[in-house]
Design a protein around this motif. Sequence first.
Motif, PDB file in Angstrom:
ATOM      1  N   VAL A 153      47.935  58.290  96.566  1.00 35.31           N
ATOM      2  CA  VAL A 153      46.617  57.888  96.093  1.00 35.31           C
ATOM      3  C   VAL A 153      45.975  57.055  97.189  1.00 35.31           C
ATOM      4  O   VAL A 153      46.619  56.152  97.756  1.00 35.31           O
ATOM      5  CB  VAL A 153      46.709  57.067  94.793  1.00 35.31           C
ATOM      6  N   VAL A 154      44.723  57.385  97.510  1.00 34.35           N
ATOM      7  CA  VAL A 154      43.981  56.610  98.497  1.00 34.35           C
ATOM      8  C   VAL A 154      42.648  56.191  97.889  1.00 34.35           C
ATOM      9  O   VAL A 154      42.179  56.779  96.903  1.00 34.35           O
ATOM     10  CB  VAL A 154      43.734  57.411  99.794  1.00 34.35           C
ATOM     11  N   SER A 155      42.051  55.176  98.487  1.00 32.84           N
ATOM     12  CA  SER A 155      40.695  54.770  98.118  1.00 32.84           C
ATOM     13  C   SER A 155      39.807  54.891  99.336  1.00 32.84           C
ATOM     14  O   SER A 155      40.275  54.842 100.479  1.00 32.84           O
ATOM     15  CB  SER A 155      40.676  53.342  97.588  1.00 32.84           C
ATOM     16  N   ALA A 156      38.514  55.071  99.095  1.00 35.17           N
ATOM     17  CA  ALA A 156      37.562  55.167 100.199  1.00 35.17           C
ATOM     18  C   ALA A 156      36.215  54.650  99.719  1.00 35.17           C
ATOM     19  O   ALA A 156      35.795  54.942  98.595  1.00 35.17           O
ATOM     20  CB  ALA A 156      37.437  56.606 100.699  1.00 35.17           C
ATOM     21  N   PRO A 157      35.512  53.901 100.553  1.00 33.62           N
ATOM     22  CA  PRO A 157      34.189  53.415 100.169  1.00 33.62           C
ATOM     23  C   PRO A 157      33.145  54.512 100.294  1.00 33.62           C
ATOM     24  O   PRO A 157      33.256  55.403 101.147  1.00 33.62           O
ATOM     25  CB  PRO A 157      33.927  52.281 101.166  1.00 33.62           C
ATOM     26  N   LEU A 158      32.139  54.455  99.449  1.00 34.88           N
ATOM     27  CA  LEU A 158      31.017  55.380  99.534  1.00 34.88           C
ATOM     28  C   LEU A 158      29.768  54.569  99.842  1.00 34.88           C
ATOM     29  O   LEU A 158      29.294  53.790  99.022  1.00 34.88           O
ATOM     30  CB  LEU A 158      30.840  56.155  98.231  1.00 34.88           C
ATOM     31  N   ASP A 159      29.256  54.749 101.051  1.00 28.28           N
ATOM     32  CA  ASP A 159      28.063  54.049 101.506  1.00 28.28           C
ATOM     33  C   ASP A 159      26.900  55.026 101.450  1.00 28.28           C
ATOM     34  O   ASP A 159      26.724  55.848 102.356  1.00 28.28           O
ATOM     35  CB  ASP A 159      28.283  53.517 102.920  1.00 28.28           C
ATOM     36  N   GLY A 160      26.150  54.967 100.373  1.00 32.33           N
ATOM     37  CA  GLY A 160      25.084  55.944 100.190  1.00 32.33           C
ATOM     38  C   GLY A 160      25.687  57.314  99.977  1.00 32.33           C
ATOM     39  O   GLY A 160      26.301  57.584  98.949  1.00 32.33           O
ATOM     40  N   THR A 161      25.516  58.189 100.962  1.00 31.48           N
ATOM     41  CA  THR A 161      26.120  59.517 100.899  1.00 31.48           C
ATOM     42  C   THR A 161      27.140  59.708 102.019  1.00 31.48           C
ATOM     43  O   THR A 161      27.431  60.838 102.428  1.00 31.48           O
ATOM     44  CB  THR A 161      25.043  60.613 100.981  1.00 31.48           C
ATOM     45  N   GLU A 165      36.426  55.591 105.614  1.00 34.46           N
ATOM     46  CA  GLU A 165      37.810  55.858 105.962  1.00 34.46           C
ATOM     47  C   GLU A 165      38.718  55.534 104.787  1.00 34.46           C
ATOM     48  O   GLU A 165      38.635  54.461 104.194  1.00 34.46           O
ATOM     49  CB  GLU A 165      38.211  55.021 107.171  1.00 34.46           C
ATOM     50  N   PRO A 166      39.663  56.439 104.431  1.00 38.19           N
ATOM     51  CA  PRO A 166      40.563  56.182 103.304  1.00 38.19           C
ATOM     52  C   PRO A 166      41.578  55.084 103.615  1.00 38.19           C
ATOM     53  O   PRO A 166      42.009  54.914 104.748  1.00 38.19           O
ATOM     54  CB  PRO A 166      41.255  57.527 103.086  1.00 38.19           C
ATOM     55  N   THR A 167      41.957  54.366 102.562  1.00 37.61           N
ATOM     56  CA  THR A 167      43.019  53.366 102.609  1.00 37.61           C
ATOM     57  C   THR A 167      44.094  53.761 101.611  1.00 37.61           C
ATOM     58  O   THR A 167      43.779  54.108 100.462  1.00 37.61           O
ATOM     59  CB  THR A 167      42.474  51.968 102.248  1.00 37.61           C
ATOM     60  N   VAL A 168      45.352  53.706 102.013  1.00 37.82           N
ATOM     61  CA  VAL A 168      46.447  54.088 101.122  1.00 37.82           C
ATOM     62  C   VAL A 168      46.577  53.066  99.993  1.00 37.82           C
ATOM     63  O   VAL A 168      46.656  51.854 100.225  1.00 37.82           O
ATOM     64  CB  VAL A 168      47.774  54.200 101.887  1.00 37.82           C
ATOM     65  N   VAL A 169      46.602  53.545  98.759  1.00 35.27           N
ATOM     66  CA  VAL A 169      46.806  52.715  97.570  1.00 35.27           C
ATOM     67  C   VAL A 169      48.254  52.808  97.102  1.00 35.27           C
ATOM     68  O   VAL A 169      48.916  51.804  96.847  1.00 35.27           O
ATOM     69  CB  VAL A 169      45.837  53.135  96.439  1.00 35.27           C
ATOM     70  N   LEU A 170      48.764  54.043  96.981  1.00 32.17           N
ATOM     71  CA  LEU A 170      50.147  54.282  96.571  1.00 32.17           C
ATOM     72  C   LEU A 170      50.640  55.537  97.270  1.00 32.17           C
ATOM     73  O   LEU A 170      50.025  56.594  97.142  1.00 32.17           O
ATOM     74  CB  LEU A 170      50.237  54.461  95.052  1.00 32.17           C
TER      75      LEU A 170
END
Length: 385
Positions: A153-161, A165-170
Amino acid sequence: MRLGRTRSGGVLASVALTLAATSACSDGSPAPIPRVTQPTDLPSQPTPSASETPEPTTGSDEGGPPKAVGTLVDLLEVPWGVDFLPDGAAVVTERISGRVLQVAADGTLTRLGGISAAVPEGEAGLLGVAVSPDFDSDRTLFFYLTTGTDNRVVSAPLDGTTLGEPTVVLDGIPRGFIHDGGRIAFGPDGHLYVTTGETGDPALAQDPDSLAGKILRITADGEPAPGNPDAASPVWSLGHRNVQGLAWDDEGRLWASEFGDSDFDELNLIEKGANYGWPQVEGVGGGSEFVDPQLVWPVEEASPSGLAYADGHLWMAGLRGQRLWRIKVSGAGRASQPTAYFTEDYGRLRTVVTTPDGQLWLTTSNRDGRGEPTPADDRIIVVRP
């Protein structure tokens, strides 16, 4: 070990697709992806027959049949995950391409970016997506994907459209050519629920130290969520073969759709710390050690994937079954009266979600190597429940 449900299909290239983080015009605005809408291409809706209602339950067509309104967007490549932003647009993942798309309520399609680490082979690739419940403040999306070494599982910010860059969550979830799970969703408690498959190794589903064959419950930072059965473990339930759908009803109860092997697919009501029996039990086992499914289907009628809830009913999409099931949920938490719709009308059905305005979006999965795609596939179909 029975592998009756392991249909080989086409072998997909095991390569990570490097995708640009965004697609933009010279003036900085996002570049819409060309699309073809076909609002009149949908066949008339069938009347469900008694033969389409699986035993041991019987059903009735309460409230009339659902109606397919039209094709919202087509020419997609195996859309897998769908979740909605606060403004009503949806984020959609494509399993094979690794693209992350935004689909507006009017069908406008915009590429947000992609997840280059996703490795598409077999049933693996870029799978589920979940929008942070605090999106207005943290602008964060969560994804489930298969890499060359694991599922994670990764997270990534959404800036507008623009997807960041993804960050590892698990990470460290076992990966496989088959049975990778992949559905993620935030529950009413604000924690992230993650479904994993047993990767074709059934023993992993009963191994409490393995993350395979489980439903996991974690914080947004990837830690075991407070209140888990084991405070040091993300495992919420175990004994699963390959859970592909999650949905909560009006009472906050968690339901999950799950692939069986050779005999029975399952709809389960998920309980904290419960063991759902795989591989010792497929379908109803009748013992006290394992929790029995609330409903089962012959495998040729389901291969259930996405699951959604709306107005007292669960809606379950079928891959091999090529139909959409409507299932009544009582106030006491009993599932009954499964009724099938759209049987073989649109081919393999992967994901069903409830939209903010109460309709359903239904995605096809005919370009996944196991279907028979039409020139318009894959599609998102709007259904009025």
